[in-house]
Every structure is written in structure tokens, then in C-alpha cells.
Design an enzyme around this catalytic site. Structure first.
Site, PDB file in Angstrom:
ATOM      1  N   ASP A   1       0.814  -1.186  -0.143  1.00 33.50           N
ATOM      2  CA  ASP A   1      -0.160   0.037   0.028  1.00 33.50           C
ATOM      3  C   ASP A   1       0.842   1.295  -0.195  1.00 33.50           C
ATOM      4  O   ASP A   1       1.745   1.367  -0.858  1.00 33.50           O
ATOM      5  CB  ASP A   1      -0.826   0.027   1.211  1.00 33.50           C
TER       6      ASP A   1
ATOM      7  N   ASP B   1      -8.738  -6.568  -5.284  1.00 35.47           N
ATOM      8  CA  ASP B   1      -8.479  -5.526  -4.322  1.00 35.47           C
ATOM      9  C   ASP B   1      -9.459  -4.664  -4.647  1.00 35.47           C
ATOM     10  O   ASP B   1      -9.865  -4.127  -5.800  1.00 35.47           O
ATOM     11  CB  ASP B   1      -7.101  -4.900  -4.840  1.00 35.47           C
TER      12      ASP B   1
ATOM     13  N   HIS C   1      -6.915  -6.567  -0.885  1.00 34.43           N
ATOM     14  CA  HIS C   1      -5.898  -5.670  -0.668  1.00 34.43           C
ATOM     15  C   HIS C   1      -5.029  -6.020   0.556  1.00 34.43           C
ATOM     16  O   HIS C   1      -3.943  -5.274   0.418  1.00 34.43           O
ATOM     17  CB  HIS C   1      -6.573  -4.309   0.036  1.00 34.43           C
TER      18      HIS C   1
END
Length: 375
Positions: free
Chosen positions: A200, A326, A354
């Protein structure tokens, strides 16, 4: 972090301390928009909450250690090189193989010991860097798997994250946010290298570290991460999916700790939408851990443009692990980043949301080990 793109949204519902943005204005109107906002909360996590987070992570981690083998679901993944000879270049679907229903579940020690000699690797030291709002706690399954296989592993709490006792709203730069990581790399013994893994918003963080310490990084792995080019900010990347993800706009909450005449200081996520946005394929117990452990993500580093050079950042071997299910950083955006700055190889982790360290821990672990073996 994937919910950043909806920063470009229309007037928020009126709240006393935080603002949700639902329809997108232009970036040029953001400063005037901020000035119209009411002053928002100055939330600070007290020591009791921090201790609760650490205890929750520790209890889950200890439980898995006591259970011995980790009964995670097995999944297959596909791998394809970005370039190279025609002999090695495969379509994305051609490297997948059907698995028999009777195919045995491999235990962690079987995965890490298949055809691998740790002494032959350039490095067996992984450094795990969490994404926005997460902390080192999110890697507990990955830490256990790598450690059981004989790898050396460290998970970093970035400034104001996890159990790091710092007010997120006071973070004013990317360098301040990633200081725990850069301090760690700076203290590495001369000649020692690591494999950096960023998830991320951990992607820009490891990119920043690669530029500073290219000789200390053997490889860099981006997992469902923002992978920027020089001159880009994270906001630049995620504005590309503005308007394409209603869930992001619904989930994000902007915190204005410095009042109505200043930009947001942090981004939080509506806890009721955590599962749908970040953990749509993850076990309930891990969603519960996240719900008591996640903290707001600092906003200033999101605006900062990275300066990356070919001689430093570009000298480190990069790999990307895609997460096709995701809901935060959608697969098309992942593909756009890969095409804009092609890594050495790209791996697709089937069925991963995710947070693949929760939804596909063994499959992700297997890919990390495979990447460590690439000569």
C-alpha cells in the site's frame, strides 16, 4: 491508502470534527475547500489504546505459534516476466495450473525448504513495511512463516503507526514518516543487504529508502502498493481512479486537526466499511484485529513528490505482486503503475484482496521466498 483518490470529491456531510468527501472538486479548489471546512477533531491515541493494539496482535501471533502449523488456505498464483526473451515470456494465464482437489496442503517448512539453500542467497533478511493506517502487526502471519523457514525478518512501525507513540496529525513530511525505516537501514552493518517489502503506502516509503540506501537493498517487492515514478506524489497516482470507486469515497474520513484554514492532517477509514474496502477476502479474526489496531494515515506525505534517480532507486531490482480482488487499489490502477515503471517481474496472487498477508498468507509467503531465490 487506496481511498486517497476520492480526495477529489464534492461537499462533505457536515460533521463537527471530520469530513467525508463524496463528489470530486478539482485539485486547484482544494485549498479554498479546506478553508470552508469546520475545524475538526484533534484525536490522539492514548497509551491505553496503543497497549490494546499491541496486546491484540500479540495474542493472535501467540495463538498461531501454539497451534504449530498454520492452516491457511492454499492458492495458486501466476507469474510472468515483464520482458526478456520470447522463450521466457508467457501470457499471464499460461503459467497457471489447475490444482487437484486432492493436492495436499503444504506446510510452511515444506514451502520454504523446496530447493532453497539460505546460505546461497544474496540475503535472507526481509524488512516488511506496512501501508497507510496499518502497522507492523499486520505482518504477523508472514513473520511466522518466514521465521519458521530460517529467514531473518523485521517488521517496521512507521512514525505514528502501530505501537509507535506519535500523533499522526503532527507528521509533516515523508522523511519524518519513514524515519524508523531509514534509521533501521542506516544501522545495518556494512555490506549487509535486505529485501524491502512494501504494502500500500509502504510502496512510496520503500522507494524513498531505496533512493537513500541503494547499496543496502538487494531487492524491493511492492505488494498492492503505490509504485511511483520520479516527480509523482501518491495523490497524483490515486487521483487516476477518482470517481471510479464509490466504496472509497464512502469509507474515507479526512481529519482537520489544525483547523479550517489548513489542509487535512490525516485520513481515517470508517470502521464499518473496513471489511468491504480492505479485507473482503480475509478471515474475520484478522478484520477484528485490524479494527482495533488501525490508526489514521498522515496526509502530508501523500502530497509529497518523490525524487528518484536511475543511479540509486533505479539500480535496485524491483518486483510487483498484484492483488486482483483488491477493492482499495483496483487492479487496473496496479497495471497502470506497472506499465509506467516496469519492474523486473510481476506476480499475480489469485483471490487476494488488498491485504494478502491476511487473505492469502501462504501463497504470498511462497512468492516472497521465490523472489528471494531469483539470481
Amino acid at each position: 491508502m487506496g481511498n486517497l483518490c476520492s480526495l477529489l470529491t464534492a461537499p462533505p456531510a457536515k460533521k463537527k470534527h471530520t469530513k467525508r468527501l463524496s463528489n470530486a472538486p478539482s485539485l486547484s479548489n482544494l485549498s479554498s475547500r479546506w478553508s470552508r471546512m469546520r475545524s475538526s477533531r484533534k484525536d490522539k491515541l492514548d497509551d491505553a489504546i496503543i497497549k490494546e493494539q499491541a496486546l491484540a496482535a500479540a495474542m493472535l501471533f501467540k495463538q498461531h505459534q501454539q497451534n504449530g502449523s498454520l492452516p491457511f488456505d492454499r492458492s495458486s498464483s501466476t507469474r510472468y516476466p515483464n520482458g526478456g526473451s520470447k522463450k521466457n515470456s508467457l501470457p499471464r494465464s499460461s503459467s497457471s495450473r489447475a490444482r487437484s482437489l486432492t493436492d495436499p496442503l503444504l506446510q510452511p517448512h515444506q514451502l520454504v525448504n523446496q530447493g532453497i539453500k539460505l546460505d546461497d542467497l544474496e540475503t535472507n533478511h526481509f524488512v516488511l513495511v506496512h501501508g497507510g493506517g496499518f502497522g507492523a502487526w499486520c505482518w504477523y502471519k508472514t513473520i511466522a512463516l518466514l521465521d519458521e523457514g530460517g529467514f531473518k525478518v523485521a517488521a517496521i512501525d512507521l512514525t505514528g503507526s502501530g505501537v509507535h507513540s506519535f500523533d499522526t496529525n503532527s507528521i509533516t513530511s515523508l522523511s519524518q514518516y519513514v524515519k524508523p525505516l531509514t534509521d533501521f537501514l542506516e544501522k545495518l552493518p556494512e555490506g549487509e543487504k535486505v529485501i524491502l517489502v512494501g504494502h500500500d503506502f509502504g510502496g512510496p516509503c520503500i522507494s524513498y529508502a531505496m533512493e537513500l540506501f541503494p547499496l543496502k537493498v538487494s531487492k524491493a517487492v511492492f505488494i498492492a502498493a503505490a509504485m511511483l515514478t520520479s516527480g509523482q506524489s501518491t495523490l497524483d497516482i490515486f487521483s487516476q481512479q477518482a470517481g471510479s470507486n464509490d466504496l472509497m469515497r464512502q469509507a474515507q474520513i479526512f481529519v482537520y486537526a489544525k483547523g479550517n484554514d489548513h489542509p487535512p492532517t490525516a485520513i481515517d477509514i470508517d470502521k464499518s466499511l473496513l471489511r468491504d474496502l480492505l479485507f473482503n477476502q480475509s478471515p474475520s479474526k484478522d478484520v477484528a484485529l485490524a479494527s482495533v489496531s488501525m490508526r489514521p494515515m498522515p496526509f502530508a506525505p501523500v502530497l509529497e513528490k518523490l525524487s528518484l534517480s536511475d543511479g540509486k532507486y533505479g539500480s535496485v531490482r524491483r518486483f510487483y505482486i498484484e492483488t486482483p480482488d483488491d477493492n482499495a487499489i483496483i487492479i487496473t490502477l496496479q497495471e497502470n503503475m506497472i506499465n509506467a515503471s516496469p519492474p523486473e517481474k510481476v506476480f499475480r496472487l489469485k483471490g487476494a484482496d488488498h491485504s494478502p498477508f491476511f487473505s492469502k498468507p501462504q501463497a504470498m509467503h511462497k512468492l516472497l521466498v521465490e523472489i528471494s531465490k531469483i539470481q
